[in-house]
Design an enzyme around this catalytic site. Structure first.
Site, PDB file in Angstrom:
ATOM      1  N   ARG A  58       0.879  -1.173  -0.003  1.00 46.87           N
ATOM      2  CA  ARG A  58      -0.047   0.047   0.159  1.00 46.87           C
ATOM      3  C   ARG A  58       0.825   1.406  -0.134  1.00 46.87           C
ATOM      4  O   ARG A  58       0.520   2.394  -0.431  1.00 46.87           O
ATOM      5  CB  ARG A  58      -1.042   0.166   1.327  1.00 46.87           C
ATOM      6  CG  ARG A  58      -1.850   1.306   1.085  1.00 46.87           C
ATOM      7  CD  ARG A  58      -3.295   0.978   1.875  1.00 46.87           C
ATOM      8  NE  ARG A  58      -3.210   0.140   3.027  1.00 46.87           N
ATOM      9  CZ  ARG A  58      -2.830   0.798   4.217  1.00 46.87           C
ATOM     10  NH1 ARG A  58      -2.486   1.764   4.324  1.00 46.87           N
ATOM     11  NH2 ARG A  58      -2.869  -0.530   5.324  1.00 46.87           N
ATOM     12  N   TYR A 111     -15.443  14.700 -17.035  1.00 49.09           N
ATOM     13  CA  TYR A 111     -15.755  13.245 -16.852  1.00 49.09           C
ATOM     14  C   TYR A 111     -16.799  13.357 -15.898  1.00 49.09           C
ATOM     15  O   TYR A 111     -16.913  13.810 -14.874  1.00 49.09           O
ATOM     16  CB  TYR A 111     -14.548  12.345 -16.704  1.00 49.09           C
ATOM     17  CG  TYR A 111     -14.856  11.011 -16.354  1.00 49.09           C
ATOM     18  CD1 TYR A 111     -15.312  10.247 -17.572  1.00 49.09           C
ATOM     19  CD2 TYR A 111     -14.634  10.401 -14.946  1.00 49.09           C
ATOM     20  CE1 TYR A 111     -15.689   8.881 -16.982  1.00 49.09           C
ATOM     21  CE2 TYR A 111     -14.992   9.289 -14.981  1.00 49.09           C
ATOM     22  CZ  TYR A 111     -15.355   8.280 -16.020  1.00 49.09           C
ATOM     23  OH  TYR A 111     -15.719   7.159 -15.728  1.00 49.09           O
ATOM     24  N   ASP A 185      -6.346  17.166 -15.719  1.00 54.93           N
ATOM     25  CA  ASP A 185      -6.458  15.703 -16.248  1.00 54.93           C
ATOM     26  C   ASP A 185      -6.092  15.787 -17.691  1.00 54.93           C
ATOM     27  O   ASP A 185      -6.743  16.079 -18.536  1.00 54.93           O
ATOM     28  CB  ASP A 185      -8.085  15.525 -16.148  1.00 54.93           C
ATOM     29  CG  ASP A 185      -8.555  13.936 -16.497  1.00 54.93           C
ATOM     30  OD1 ASP A 185      -7.813  13.389 -17.322  1.00 54.93           O
ATOM     31  OD2 ASP A 185      -9.360  13.418 -15.772  1.00 54.93           O
ATOM     32  N   LYS A 210      -6.843   4.418 -20.041  1.00 54.20           N
ATOM     33  CA  LYS A 210      -7.144   4.539 -21.461  1.00 54.20           C
ATOM     34  C   LYS A 210      -5.814   4.565 -22.216  1.00 54.20           C
ATOM     35  O   LYS A 210      -5.624   3.397 -22.312  1.00 54.20           O
ATOM     36  CB  LYS A 210      -7.948   6.156 -21.420  1.00 54.20           C
ATOM     37  CG  LYS A 210      -8.912   6.177 -20.158  1.00 54.20           C
ATOM     38  CD  LYS A 210     -10.111   5.747 -20.448  1.00 54.20           C
ATOM     39  CE  LYS A 210     -11.059   5.525 -19.277  1.00 54.20           C
ATOM     40  NZ  LYS A 210     -11.720   6.964 -18.886  1.00 54.20           N
TER      41      LYS A 210
HETATM   42  C1  LIG Z   1     -12.100   7.497 -17.697  1.00 50.60           C
HETATM   43  C2  LIG Z   1     -11.695   8.796 -17.171  1.00 50.60           C
HETATM   44  C3  LIG Z   1     -11.326   9.146 -15.757  1.00 50.60           C
HETATM   45  C4  LIG Z   1     -11.832   8.137 -14.760  1.00 50.60           C
HETATM   46  O1  LIG Z   1     -10.775   6.889 -15.000  1.00 50.60           O
HETATM   47  P1  LIG Z   1     -11.017   5.393 -14.155  1.00 50.60           P
HETATM   48  O2  LIG Z   1      -9.830   4.869 -14.557  1.00 50.60           O
HETATM   49  O3  LIG Z   1     -12.317   4.992 -15.042  1.00 50.60           O
HETATM   50  O4  LIG Z   1     -11.252   5.575 -12.889  1.00 50.60           O
HETATM   51  C5  LIG Z   1     -11.192  10.457 -15.465  1.00 50.60           C
HETATM   52  N1  LIG Z   1     -10.917  11.301 -16.227  1.00 50.60           N
HETATM   53  C6  LIG Z   1     -11.148  11.117 -17.581  1.00 50.60           C
HETATM   54  C7  LIG Z   1     -10.955  12.243 -18.619  1.00 50.60           C
HETATM   55  C8  LIG Z   1     -11.601   9.838 -18.169  1.00 50.60           C
HETATM   56  O5  LIG Z   1     -11.703   9.773 -19.270  1.00 50.60           O
END
Ligand SMILES: *Cc1c(COP(=O)(O)O)cnc(C)c1O
Length: 396
Positions: A58, A111, A185, A210
């Site tokens: 952790r 998101y 982000d 992603k």
């Molecule tokens: C998918 C996504 C998230 C969240 O990510 P997870 O891995 O699904 O928790 C956050 N920001 C953006 C822009 C995303 O496309």
């Protein structure tokens, strides 16, 4: 690895350590929850931070450590922290930065789960929120307050591909108060296309689910920034608040995916730009949202801060939501699925799926049309993707 190595060299070699025992080329998976100490003295010293070495997964793990160093190199960050999801990364960062009595400014286009975390959840704990259009200088300036702790945005934003001028936002916010954390982000762009820390941001977050992993088989996230900030987010946000620890196997898979990040992104970008042109000239399409198109409001800013325009497209079909649904239901090669950045082309309907947490009023305020369709353009032969769409359009 040389200091000024190119992106691909960094993605392949950056942060790697040599396996002293067997010379393994790939980083081994250290699938262990805990690590043995030679003595009580050594254990105590590791807890006190006097001696390096692992304690408990952790708080850190060797496979994950290599991954974190590699991501830090790619984002040009002092340090990076891996988490078990993008939401884990975002919430670990914001829980650490904010406290009751503090204030967050966020862009309206986010998101769906990030939007809901900010609007419905962190605000239950005495944190105040102002949503604004961060591509508008006046709106940003009037949203900032003496108690503002963080300014948060995505670029390109999910799902409309809205572009925010990272350098301008960081400048305005830090001129107002250099202590405010500017958080970007960078999921849609990846460090191959944009490095927000170089443009003045303090913290970059990612959904590594992603493009970074890129193969649709892992959920993960990252936080990148200065060593002090990342240590705080690791020791408070991750270790003691969210506990969203990535597994060593997931770290291994992302290390594997990252080796081809730049060539995957090159193909995502060229496929998406061909698809955007196809859609832009299509008689059954109302409007296309792609930063590479000259009529996109953020085109000039995107050109300035992105290497290429990315692999995501949104568009509206003539006939609105109903026509859009018919189009999606009839696709054969492309998958009807949320998520993005995978080798497969994925299509979805934001208003009913990824952005389900937005009320109709919030959708309107964020300029997200009810009928919008989002496409994560994959790595298939582009002619086959376009043919799949053409056959489906013919059924409208
Ligand atoms: C998918 C996504 C998230 C969240 O990510 P997870 O891995 O699904 O928790 C956050 N920001 C953006 C822009 C995303 O496309």
């Amino acid at each position: 690895m040389v200091n000024n190595a190119g992106f691909a060299t960094k993605a392949i070699h950056g942060g790697n350590i040599r396996d002293a025992q067997y010379g393994s080329l790939a980083m081994p998976i250290y699938q262990s929850s805990t690590f043995c100490f030679d003595s009580c003295e050594q254990g105590g010293n590791r807890f006190a931070g006097i001696e390096p070495g692992y304690i408990y997964t952790r708080a850190g793990n060797p496979t994950t450590g290599v991954l974190e160093n590699k991501i830090a190199i790619l984002e040009d960050a002092e340090a990076a922290l891996a988490c078990s999801s993008g939401m884990g990364a975002i919430t670990s960062a914001l829980w650490t930065i904010c406290a009751a009595g503090k204030h967050i400014v966020a862009d309206r286009t986010l998101y769906g789960c990030t939007f809901s975390f900010l609007v419905n959840h962190i605000t239950r704990f005495g944190v105040e929120l102002t949503l604004a259009d961060l591509s508008n200088r006046q709106e940003l300036e009037s949203a900032l307050r003496p108690d503002t702790a963080a300014v948060y945005f995505e670029t390109p934003a999910n799902p409309t591909l809205k572009i925010i001028d990272i350098e301008a936002v960081a400048q305005i916010v830090h001129d107002y108060n250099p202590k405010i954390k500017v958080v970007a982000d960078n999921t849609f762009s990846t460090p191959y296309l944009t490095q927000p820390l170089k443009l003045g941001c303090d913290i970059v977050v990612h959904s590594a689910t992603k493009y970074l992993n890129g193969h649709g088989d892992v959920i993960a996230g990252f936080v990148c920034g200065k060593t002090g900030d990342i240590n705080d987010i690791r020791m408070s946000g991750l270790k003691e608040m969210t506990g969203c620890v990535i597994g060593p196997f997931e770290s291994f898979l992302i290390l594997r995916g990252l080796k081809t990040l730049d060539i995957r992104m090159d193909r995502h970008c060229s496929n998406a730009s061909k698809m955007a042109e196809y859609l832009d000239g299509h008689p059954k399409v109302e409007k296309v949202y792609y930063p590479g198109l000259e009529h996109h409001a953020g085109h000039e800013t995107a050109k300035k801060q992105m290497l290429k325009f990315g692999g995501m497209i949104a568009f509206e079909v003539k006939g609105g939501r109903k026509a859009g649904e018919t189009l999606l239901n009839n696709l054969e090669t492309c998958a009807l699925a949320v998520s993005l950045g995978d080798v497969e082309t994925l299509v979805e309907h934001p208003a009913s799926m990824t952005h389900h947490s937005y009320t109709p009023e919030a959708l309107a305020e964020a300029c997200i049309p009810e009928g919008l369709v989002r496409v994560s353009v994959g790595l298939e032969s582009i002619d086959d993707i376009l043919l799949d769409f053409e056959k489906s359009f013919a059924k409208l």
